[in-house]
Scaffold this active site. Structure first.
Site, PDB file in Angstrom:
ATOM      1  N   LYS A 174       3.058  10.539   1.007  1.00 13.44           N
ATOM      2  CA  LYS A 174       1.378  10.501   0.587  1.00 13.44           C
ATOM      3  C   LYS A 174       0.677  10.141   1.803  1.00 13.44           C
ATOM      4  O   LYS A 174       1.064   8.898   2.556  1.00 13.44           O
ATOM      5  CB  LYS A 174       1.033   9.952  -0.523  1.00 13.44           C
TER       6      LYS A 174
ATOM      7  N   HIS B  72       2.092   4.568  -8.918  1.00 12.72           N
ATOM      8  CA  HIS B  72       2.880   5.764  -9.101  1.00 12.72           C
ATOM      9  C   HIS B  72       3.902   6.290  -8.371  1.00 12.72           C
ATOM     10  O   HIS B  72       3.634   5.808  -6.998  1.00 12.72           O
ATOM     11  CB  HIS B  72       1.696   6.893  -9.499  1.00 12.72           C
TER      12      HIS B  72
ATOM     13  N   TYR C 292      -5.801  13.168  -1.005  1.00 11.64           N
ATOM     14  CA  TYR C 292      -4.209  13.107  -0.848  1.00 11.64           C
ATOM     15  C   TYR C 292      -3.763  14.307  -0.032  1.00 11.64           C
ATOM     16  O   TYR C 292      -3.966  15.450  -0.348  1.00 11.64           O
ATOM     17  CB  TYR C 292      -3.362  13.019  -1.877  1.00 11.64           C
TER      18      TYR C 292
ATOM     19  N   ASP D 172      -1.262   4.271 -17.555  1.00 14.33           N
ATOM     20  CA  ASP D 172      -1.097   3.177 -16.389  1.00 14.33           C
ATOM     21  C   ASP D 172      -1.082   1.775 -17.320  1.00 14.33           C
ATOM     22  O   ASP D 172      -0.358   0.959 -16.811  1.00 14.33           O
ATOM     23  CB  ASP D 172      -2.068   3.161 -15.406  1.00 14.33           C
TER      24      ASP D 172
END
Ligand SMILES: Cc1cn([C@H]2C[C@H](O)[C@@H](COP(=O)(O)OP(=O)(O)O[C@H]3O[C@@H](C)C(=O)[C@@H](O)[C@H]3O)O2)c(=O)[nH]c1=O
Length: 193
Positions: free
Chosen positions: A72, A62, A132, A168
């Site tokens: 991230k 992603h 995250y 996905d």
């Protein structure tokens, strides 16, 4: 914290430096000053977790397009995963190269991922929890995804996929969106942020 730059410039493995005593240890996992001393200007805008019930769960790959591209900083709180990043910076010498690194609750490792990378993982254990810190707001309108099994990327996943989302599974290939990536991931666009 111990920072090691990876083969993808600007992406860092961050190891903890645990202060041990008879109770266990204490370790810093994020420090704005230490990141900034390495030129990593990272303001955390969101923090999120994902729980993955089964070993072999894949999420990714992603990304968000500029100006909503995200830094991230990913860590594993429970279980283990093989984390993968793909360099989507068109001007980069490692454009479309990837890196795979094991993050686990045991090794305490973090991966700092700059803007304009795709990110995904496969879990190596049941009940894997991923944490995250994210540098931009979730912006679904400018989300993108590359296929985890895109032959162009040549990612060797360490085990078969057991669970993956419909989105996905149907994600685009580099062949399909390569031109759009080059255009929308250009430095010119990312600096508009
Ligand atoms: C990513 C995200 C999802 N959601 C919602 C949307 C949806 O209802 C549900 C699940 O979303 P997703 O299927 O996109 O979740 P997931 O597939 O886990 O998405 C994540 O994958 C990894 C690889 C990343 O790098 C993350 O940045 C993020 O993209 O959570 C948020 O509210 N905020 C968020 O930041």
């Amino acid at each position: 914290m111990i920072f090691s730059e990876t083969k993808l410039a600007g992406a860092y493995v961050v190891d903890i430096d645990p202060q041990k005593d008879n109770r266990g240890h204490f370790a810093r996992v994020f420090c704005e000053d230490e990141f900034s001393a390495r030129g990593l200007k990272f303001s955390v805008v969101q923090a999120s977790v994902s729980l993955n019930a089964k070993r072999g769960t894949v999420r990714g790959l992603h990304f968000q397009y500029p100006p909503a591209a995200e830094i991230k900083y990913v860590r594993c709180m429970r279980g283990a995963l093989a984390d993968v990043i793909v360099d989507l910076r068109p001007e980069s010498a490692t454009y479309l190269d990837h890196l795979m690194i094991e993050l686990s609750a045991e090794n305490g490792r973090g991966l700092y991922i700059p803007e304009r990378f795709a990110h995904g993982f496969i879990t190596l254990q049941d009940g894997t929890e991923v944490s995250y810190f994210i540098g931009n707001a979730y912006t679904p309108a400018v989300q993108g995804a590359l296929r985890y099994d895109d032959p162009h990327l040549k990612i060797e996943w360490p085990l078969p996929v057991s669970v993956i989302s419909g989105r996905d599974r149907k994600a685009s290939s580099v062949f399909e969106i390569g031109a759009e990536l080059k255009d929308r991931m250009s430095v010119r666009e990312s600096m508009v942020a």
